[in-house]
Design a protein around this motif. Structure first.
Motif, PDB file in Angstrom:
ATOM      1  N   ILE A  17     -10.554 -10.438   6.357  1.00  0.00           N
ATOM      2  CA  ILE A  17     -10.051  -9.205   5.752  1.00  0.00           C
ATOM      3  C   ILE A  17     -10.927  -8.029   6.174  1.00  0.00           C
ATOM      4  O   ILE A  17     -10.450  -6.925   6.391  1.00  0.00           O
ATOM      5  CB  ILE A  17     -10.018  -9.330   4.217  1.00  0.00           C
ATOM      6  N   HIS A  18     -12.238  -8.283   6.292  1.00  0.00           N
ATOM      7  CA  HIS A  18     -13.217  -7.281   6.727  1.00  0.00           C
ATOM      8  C   HIS A  18     -13.231  -6.045   5.825  1.00  0.00           C
ATOM      9  O   HIS A  18     -13.139  -4.908   6.295  1.00  0.00           O
ATOM     10  CB  HIS A  18     -12.976  -6.891   8.184  1.00  0.00           C
ATOM     11  N   LEU A  19     -13.338  -6.293   4.517  1.00  0.00           N
ATOM     12  CA  LEU A  19     -13.499  -5.190   3.573  1.00  0.00           C
ATOM     13  C   LEU A  19     -14.763  -4.406   3.926  1.00  0.00           C
ATOM     14  O   LEU A  19     -15.806  -4.987   4.231  1.00  0.00           O
ATOM     15  CB  LEU A  19     -13.611  -5.728   2.142  1.00  0.00           C
ATOM     16  N   GLY A  20     -14.667  -3.099   3.875  1.00  0.00           N
ATOM     17  CA  GLY A  20     -15.820  -2.270   4.218  1.00  0.00           C
ATOM     18  C   GLY A  20     -15.748  -1.710   5.622  1.00  0.00           C
ATOM     19  O   GLY A  20     -16.685  -1.029   6.060  1.00  0.00           O
ATOM     20  N   THR A  21     -14.654  -1.982   6.337  1.00  0.00           N
ATOM     21  CA  THR A  21     -14.473  -1.429   7.680  1.00  0.00           C
ATOM     22  C   THR A  21     -13.224  -0.555   7.707  1.00  0.00           C
ATOM     23  O   THR A  21     -12.313  -0.713   6.895  1.00  0.00           O
ATOM     24  CB  THR A  21     -14.342  -2.541   8.743  1.00  0.00           C
ATOM     25  N   TYR A  22     -13.173   0.346   8.677  1.00  0.00           N
ATOM     26  CA  TYR A  22     -12.053   1.280   8.777  1.00  0.00           C
ATOM     27  C   TYR A  22     -10.752   0.572   9.154  1.00  0.00           C
ATOM     28  O   TYR A  22      -9.662   1.035   8.807  1.00  0.00           O
ATOM     29  CB  TYR A  22     -12.365   2.362   9.814  1.00  0.00           C
ATOM     30  N   GLY A  23     -10.863  -0.552   9.842  1.00  0.00           N
ATOM     31  CA  GLY A  23      -9.662  -1.253  10.278  1.00  0.00           C
ATOM     32  C   GLY A  23      -9.033  -2.133   9.218  1.00  0.00           C
ATOM     33  O   GLY A  23      -7.910  -2.623   9.392  1.00  0.00           O
ATOM     34  N   CYS A  24      -9.721  -2.360   8.119  1.00  0.00           N
ATOM     35  CA  CYS A  24      -9.226  -3.244   7.063  1.00  0.00           C
ATOM     36  C   CYS A  24      -7.943  -2.704   6.442  1.00  0.00           C
ATOM     37  O   CYS A  24      -7.850  -1.540   6.086  1.00  0.00           O
ATOM     38  CB  CYS A  24     -10.301  -3.404   5.984  1.00  0.00           C
ATOM     39  N   ARG A  25      -6.961  -3.586   6.293  1.00  0.00           N
ATOM     40  CA  ARG A  25      -5.681  -3.204   5.686  1.00  0.00           C
ATOM     41  C   ARG A  25      -5.671  -3.685   4.234  1.00  0.00           C
ATOM     42  O   ARG A  25      -4.879  -4.562   3.833  1.00  0.00           O
ATOM     43  CB  ARG A  25      -4.540  -3.821   6.484  1.00  0.00           C
ATOM     44  N   ALA A  26      -6.547  -3.100   3.443  1.00  0.00           N
ATOM     45  CA  ALA A  26      -6.762  -3.538   2.065  1.00  0.00           C
ATOM     46  C   ALA A  26      -5.514  -3.414   1.200  1.00  0.00           C
ATOM     47  O   ALA A  26      -5.230  -4.284   0.372  1.00  0.00           O
ATOM     48  CB  ALA A  26      -7.916  -2.754   1.443  1.00  0.00           C
ATOM     49  N   LYS A  27      -4.758  -2.328   1.359  1.00  0.00           N
ATOM     50  CA  LYS A  27      -3.563  -2.136   0.538  1.00  0.00           C
ATOM     51  C   LYS A  27      -2.537  -3.227   0.801  1.00  0.00           C
ATOM     52  O   LYS A  27      -1.887  -3.733  -0.121  1.00  0.00           O
ATOM     53  CB  LYS A  27      -2.956  -0.766   0.810  1.00  0.00           C
ATOM     54  N   GLU A  28      -2.412  -3.612   2.070  1.00  0.00           N
ATOM     55  CA  GLU A  28      -1.470  -4.669   2.421  1.00  0.00           C
ATOM     56  C   GLU A  28      -1.927  -6.023   1.884  1.00  0.00           C
ATOM     57  O   GLU A  28      -1.112  -6.834   1.426  1.00  0.00           O
ATOM     58  CB  GLU A  28      -1.293  -4.735   3.942  1.00  0.00           C
ATOM     59  N   VAL A  29      -3.237  -6.257   1.928  1.00  0.00           N
ATOM     60  CA  VAL A  29      -3.782  -7.497   1.359  1.00  0.00           C
ATOM     61  C   VAL A  29      -3.442  -7.582  -0.120  1.00  0.00           C
ATOM     62  O   VAL A  29      -2.984  -8.613  -0.624  1.00  0.00           O
ATOM     63  CB  VAL A  29      -5.321  -7.564   1.528  1.00  0.00           C
ATOM     64  N   LEU A  30      -3.654  -6.471  -0.820  1.00  0.00           N
ATOM     65  CA  LEU A  30      -3.392  -6.442  -2.252  1.00  0.00           C
ATOM     66  C   LEU A  30      -1.900  -6.606  -2.536  1.00  0.00           C
ATOM     67  O   LEU A  30      -1.509  -7.290  -3.486  1.00  0.00           O
ATOM     68  CB  LEU A  30      -3.913  -5.137  -2.853  1.00  0.00           C
ATOM     69  N   ASN A  31      -1.066  -5.983  -1.709  1.00  0.00           N
ATOM     70  CA  ASN A  31       0.384  -6.169  -1.844  1.00  0.00           C
ATOM     71  C   ASN A  31       0.735  -7.647  -1.811  1.00  0.00           C
ATOM     72  O   ASN A  31       1.498  -8.153  -2.641  1.00  0.00           O
ATOM     73  CB  ASN A  31       1.119  -5.472  -0.703  1.00  0.00           C
ATOM     74  N   TYR A  32       0.195  -8.341  -0.825  1.00  0.00           N
ATOM     75  CA  TYR A  32       0.483  -9.767  -0.663  1.00  0.00           C
ATOM     76  C   TYR A  32      -0.015 -10.578  -1.857  1.00  0.00           C
ATOM     77  O   TYR A  32       0.739 -11.364  -2.454  1.00  0.00           O
ATOM     78  CB  TYR A  32      -0.167 -10.280   0.619  1.00  0.00           C
ATOM     79  N   LEU A  33      -1.265 -10.375  -2.225  1.00  0.00           N
ATOM     80  CA  LEU A  33      -1.855 -11.147  -3.321  1.00  0.00           C
ATOM     81  C   LEU A  33      -1.156 -10.884  -4.651  1.00  0.00           C
ATOM     82  O   LEU A  33      -1.060 -11.771  -5.499  1.00  0.00           O
ATOM     83  CB  LEU A  33      -3.348 -10.836  -3.444  1.00  0.00           C
ATOM     84  N   LYS A  34      -0.656  -9.669  -4.839  1.00  0.00           N
ATOM     85  CA  LYS A  34       0.026  -9.325  -6.079  1.00  0.00           C
ATOM     86  C   LYS A  34       1.406  -9.962  -6.202  1.00  0.00           C
ATOM     87  O   LYS A  34       1.954 -10.053  -7.291  1.00  0.00           O
ATOM     88  CB  LYS A  34       0.179  -7.806  -6.179  1.00  0.00           C
ATOM     89  N   THR A  35       1.966 -10.395  -5.075  1.00  0.00           N
ATOM     90  CA  THR A  35       3.319 -10.938  -5.109  1.00  0.00           C
ATOM     91  C   THR A  35       3.357 -12.465  -5.086  1.00  0.00           C
ATOM     92  O   THR A  35       4.433 -13.061  -5.027  1.00  0.00           O
ATOM     93  CB  THR A  35       4.151 -10.412  -3.916  1.00  0.00           C
ATOM     94  N   ILE A  36       2.177 -13.099  -5.123  1.00  0.00           N
ATOM     95  CA  ILE A  36       2.140 -14.564  -5.137  1.00  0.00           C
ATOM     96  C   ILE A  36       1.367 -15.065  -6.352  1.00  0.00           C
ATOM     97  O   ILE A  36       0.532 -14.357  -6.916  1.00  0.00           O
ATOM     98  CB  ILE A  36       1.505 -15.154  -3.855  1.00  0.00           C
ATOM     99  N   GLN A  37       1.658 -16.289  -6.728  1.00  0.00           N
ATOM    100  CA  GLN A  37       0.931 -16.971  -7.794  1.00  0.00           C
ATOM    101  C   GLN A  37       0.405 -18.266  -7.198  1.00  0.00           C
ATOM    102  O   GLN A  37       1.126 -19.256  -7.091  1.00  0.00           O
ATOM    103  CB  GLN A  37       1.854 -17.260  -8.984  1.00  0.00           C
TER     104      GLN A  37
END
Length: 289
Positions: A17-37
């Motif tokens: 995921i590389h949190l803390g870098t400019y290339g990280c797509r954090a919003k998309e990661v959160l979108n995915y994690l929020k839609t799964i259980q």
């Protein structure tokens, strides 16, 4: 707004995921994690990019990913954090456990009678073994290229053209050269076959993949979870089957919104998530500022 029904997934493997870098797509990661259980979530290395971590750049969207993952612990989701090269500092905490959260260098799981060997994969990287300083320099260059690529794509779309991935083209050519010397996938698979592992699951090289690899001694299913900078992929296991999740094809996740519009949100639930998060920061001697 109608609440989105979450997909139930037995096991999810996500890496790079590389949190803390400019290339990280954090919003998309959160979108995915929020839609799964997920019953079990495996974070397979390079989740936080400690190599390039700077206090002046750690956006709220990046912190939200961490907070969401910690909130899963209160929902009985098992979370395994497998260390990678960009978050190698966490290797000193190998074996640390807090409730359903555990830090490991590798893990072997029994999945419906089959053995899955899961680790990040940098142990097979020649550049990591012999030229760590060069690998770090390459990481900074890669991050800079992502920023440049973002600007180029903005201009390209402004004039009605499609997106161009400079970093992916360059990375693929570099990986091809490295693969000539040390075939990452074959090395991982050969060792897995020698140890009778049915599945070998890695990250690290940012190349999502699911394929059977054979040698003279047998075969194994090689899987790579890809990354969340360019490919935006993950691995999912359900009903004895593996599948490669691709964010680009998930219309539900792409349309998901994270605005807290519910005024009646329970404060005690939010407080519980905050306590869990602060406890985690305390264990790692990190100040939440």
């Amino acid at each position: 707004m109608k609440k989105t029904k979450k997909r139930k997934v037995e096991l999810v493997v996500i890496s790079d995921i590389h949190l803390g870098t400019y290339g990280c797509r954090a919003k998309e990661v959160l979108n995915y994690l929020k839609t799964i259980q997920a019953e079990t979530l495996i974070l397979n290395g390079d989740i936080i990019d400690i190599w390039q971590f700077k206090k002046r750049f750690f956006p709220k969207s990046h912190m939200n990913v961490i907070k969401h993952i910690t909130s899963l612990l209160s929902k009985e989701t098992k979370v395994y954090y497998i260390t990678g090269n960009h978050d190698e500092m966490l290797r000193k905490f190998r074996g640390f456990q807090l409730g359903n959260f555990k830090i490991l260098n590798k893990i072997i799981l029994n999945l419906d009678g089959k053995k899955a060997w899961i680790f990040h994969g940098d142990v097979f990287d020649v550049t990591m073994k012999h030229s760590k300083w060069l690998a770090k320099l390459g990481g900074k260059g890669y991050d800079l290229l992502i920023v440049l690529n973002t600007f180029i794509n903005w201009v390209s779309q402004l004039f009605g053209y499609g997106k161009l991935s400079l970093s992916k083209k360059i990375k693929n050519s570099v990986k091809s050269a490295v693969k000539f010397i040390n075939d990452f996938e074959k090395t991982a698979s050969d060792i897995a076959i020698d140890n009778n592992y049915d599945y070998v699951i890695c990250g690290h090289i940012h190349q999502p993949e699911i394929r059977k690899i054979k040698n003279q001694k047998g075969e194994t299913l090689y899987l790579n979870s890809g990354d969340w900078i360019e490919n935006l992929t993950a691995l999912e296991y359900n009903k004895k089957e593996w599948s490669l999740y691709e964010y680009a094809k998930d219309e539900v996740a792409k349309s998901f919104e994270f605005k807290d519009t519910k005024k009646g949100k329970k404060k005690d639930k939010e407080k519980e998530h905050t306590i869990l998060f602060n406890e985690l920061l305390k264990e790692f001697d990190i100040t939440n500022t």
